[in-house]
Scaffold this active site. Structure first.
Site, PDB file in Angstrom:
ATOM      1  N   THR A  35       0.816  -1.211   0.000  1.00 11.75           N
ATOM      2  CA  THR A  35       0.000   0.000   0.000  1.00 11.75           C
ATOM      3  C   THR A  35       0.851   1.263   0.000  1.00 11.75           C
ATOM      4  O   THR A  35       0.458   2.278  -0.567  1.00 11.75           O
ATOM      5  CB  THR A  35      -0.942  -0.020   1.230  1.00 11.75           C
ATOM      6  OG1 THR A  35      -1.873  -1.076   1.044  1.00 11.75           O
ATOM      7  CG2 THR A  35      -1.698   1.278   1.410  1.00 11.75           C
ATOM      8  N   THR A 105       1.862  -4.413   4.319  1.00 13.10           N
ATOM      9  CA  THR A 105       1.722  -4.791   5.734  1.00 13.10           C
ATOM     10  C   THR A 105       1.254  -6.232   5.916  1.00 13.10           C
ATOM     11  O   THR A 105       1.460  -6.829   6.967  1.00 13.10           O
ATOM     12  CB  THR A 105       0.710  -3.864   6.459  1.00 13.10           C
ATOM     13  OG1 THR A 105      -0.536  -3.928   5.769  1.00 13.10           O
ATOM     14  CG2 THR A 105       1.207  -2.440   6.538  1.00 13.10           C
ATOM     15  N   ASP A 106       0.598  -6.793   4.878  1.00 14.67           N
ATOM     16  CA  ASP A 106      -0.082  -8.079   5.067  1.00 14.67           C
ATOM     17  C   ASP A 106       0.850  -9.210   5.514  1.00 14.67           C
ATOM     18  O   ASP A 106       0.508  -9.983   6.404  1.00 14.67           O
ATOM     19  CB  ASP A 106      -0.808  -8.491   3.777  1.00 14.67           C
ATOM     20  CG  ASP A 106      -2.053  -7.652   3.535  1.00 14.67           C
ATOM     21  OD1 ASP A 106      -2.502  -6.961   4.475  1.00 14.67           O
ATOM     22  OD2 ASP A 106      -2.582  -7.684   2.405  1.00 14.67           O
TER      23      ASP A 106
HETATM   24  N1  ASP Z   1      -2.401  -5.015   0.465  1.00 20.28           N
HETATM   25  C1  ASP Z   1      -1.353  -4.402   1.103  1.00 20.28           C
HETATM   26  C2  ASP Z   1      -0.132  -5.316   1.122  1.00 20.28           C
HETATM   27  O1  ASP Z   1       0.575  -5.344   0.156  1.00 20.28           O
HETATM   28  C3  ASP Z   1      -1.682  -3.940   2.462  1.00 20.28           C
HETATM   29  C4  ASP Z   1      -0.690  -2.959   2.917  1.00 20.28           C
HETATM   30  O2  ASP Z   1       0.357  -2.782   2.375  1.00 20.28           O
HETATM   31  O3  ASP Z   1      -0.993  -2.295   3.933  1.00 20.28           O
HETATM   32  O4  ASP Z   1       0.147  -5.993   2.090  1.00 20.28           O
END
Ligand code: ASP
Length: 337
Positions: A35, A105-106
């Site tokens: 993200t 974050t995932d």
């Molecule tokens: N979908 C995203 C990721 O690549 C979520 C994020 O980065 O917060 O994990």
């Protein structure tokens, strides 16, 4: 992808108060996606990410590299291994103070922990991410990226293992866990206090350095499954994992180490088939014990690692050893018990 894009943001020299000319530290930024880089029109490149944070020029001389541009739900052990290898190459070849890695974050806690296991260099590696994408007015990415550079540039960050920063918090990869789907305070250090914080661009550390181990893994087999026990669990999932060719299984058992009899039966078969089985607790915090019926089987004590981290350690460990005892030693050494 391997191409090193030297993007010097500013002249590397600055006036250090009282000391005359001093050199800014060199920091290498590896962008992997997530993200923090996601816009409606596609992923920002590493160059675009740093151009949104002009303050970086006061902190370090920056070089950048686009490692991947994926959402981190698409991260794999193979890519995580390549990332760790790239960090090792950078430390071997470049005169850098440390590395910043931008990531989704995932699966951030898995990648950061895996890199922590494979990188021995004492120089800092700091992962950062964002919960709010770059085009939003309240995006948290630029601040997090600046904070990551500030941590790497700080002399006291040496020898602290891989760290993660979001929301002005600093977590060690070993304890970090994503605990919220949307909040900017997305990560907590579970089972430990956080490593430190940032306040007005000042880094301060409040926790001591965690125990670390270093693995020399050069290949990974991602067929290591994570199974969580639930009320009514039987041996179906363990048998399915073995049938699918699992080399290892991490079982999130009940509480302190409890397993219902139907699962125990399937575990016997799994161990007999040569699968390494690690127990951790599905509570997500605290040590487990391996009761005698399971130690007789050779079940590995995952100590106080949660299931996600235990799986990453088992993947890394199986990449360098198939000895049950050696693998147990990795878990024990890391636990600090
Ligand atoms: N979908 C995203 C990721 O690549 C979520 C994020 O980065 O917060 O994990």
């Amino acid at each position: 992808m391997r191409k090193l894009l030297k993007g010097l943001l500013a002249c590397c020299l600055y006036m250090s108060p009282g000391l005359g000319i001093a050199q800014l530290p060199q920091i290498h930024i590896l962008a992997t996606g997530g993200t923090i880089a996601s816009t409606e029109s596609g992923m920002l490149t590493a160059e675009e990410l740093i151009s949104a944070v002009p303050e970086l020029a006061d902190v370090a001389s920056i070089s950048v590299e686009n490692f991947s541009s994926i959402g981190s739900s698409r991260m794999t052990p193979e890519l995580q291994l390549r990332l760790a290898q790239r960090v090792n190459e950078l430390f071997a070849e470049e005169e850098i103070a440390g590395v910043v890695i931008t990531h989704g974050t995932d699966s951030l806690e898995e990648t950061a922990f895996f890199v922590d296991l494979l990188v021995a260099d004492s120089r800092p590696v700091v992962f950062t991410a964002a919960q709010r994408s770059p085009r939003r007015v309240d995006t948290d990415g630029p601040r997090n990226l600046l904070n990551a550079a500030l941590i790497v540039a700080d002399d006291r960050s040496v020898d602290r293992g891989v760290m993660i920063t979001l929301n002005d918090d600093i977590h060690t990869a070993r304890f970090a866990r994503k605990t919220h789907t949307t909040a900017v305070e997305a990560f907590q250090s579970v089972g430990s206090g956080k490593m430190g914080s940032l306040d007005e661009q000042h880094v301060y550390f409040t926790a001591s350095k965690p125990p670390r181990i270093n693995l020399k893994t050069t290949e990974v087999n991602s067929r290591v499954d994570l199974i969580r026990l639930v009320a009514g669990s039987d041996g179906t999932l363990v048998r399915a994992a073995v049938a699918a060719g699992a080399r290892g299984i991490v079982l999130e058992v009940f509480g302190r180490g409890n397993v219902p009899p139907l699962v125990t039966e399937a575990l016997r078969e799994a161990v007999a088939a040569g699968v390494i089985v690690v127990f951790t607790s599905r509570t997500g915090d605290g040590r487990i014990v391996i009761y005698p019926e399971f130690s007789e089987l050779g079940i590995v004590n995952g100590e106080n690692l949660d299931g996600l981290k235990a799986r990453m350690l088992l993947i890394a460990a199986l990449g360098q050893s198939s000895s049950r005892d050696e693998i147990q030693d990795f878990f024990t050494s890391l636990s600090g018990y």
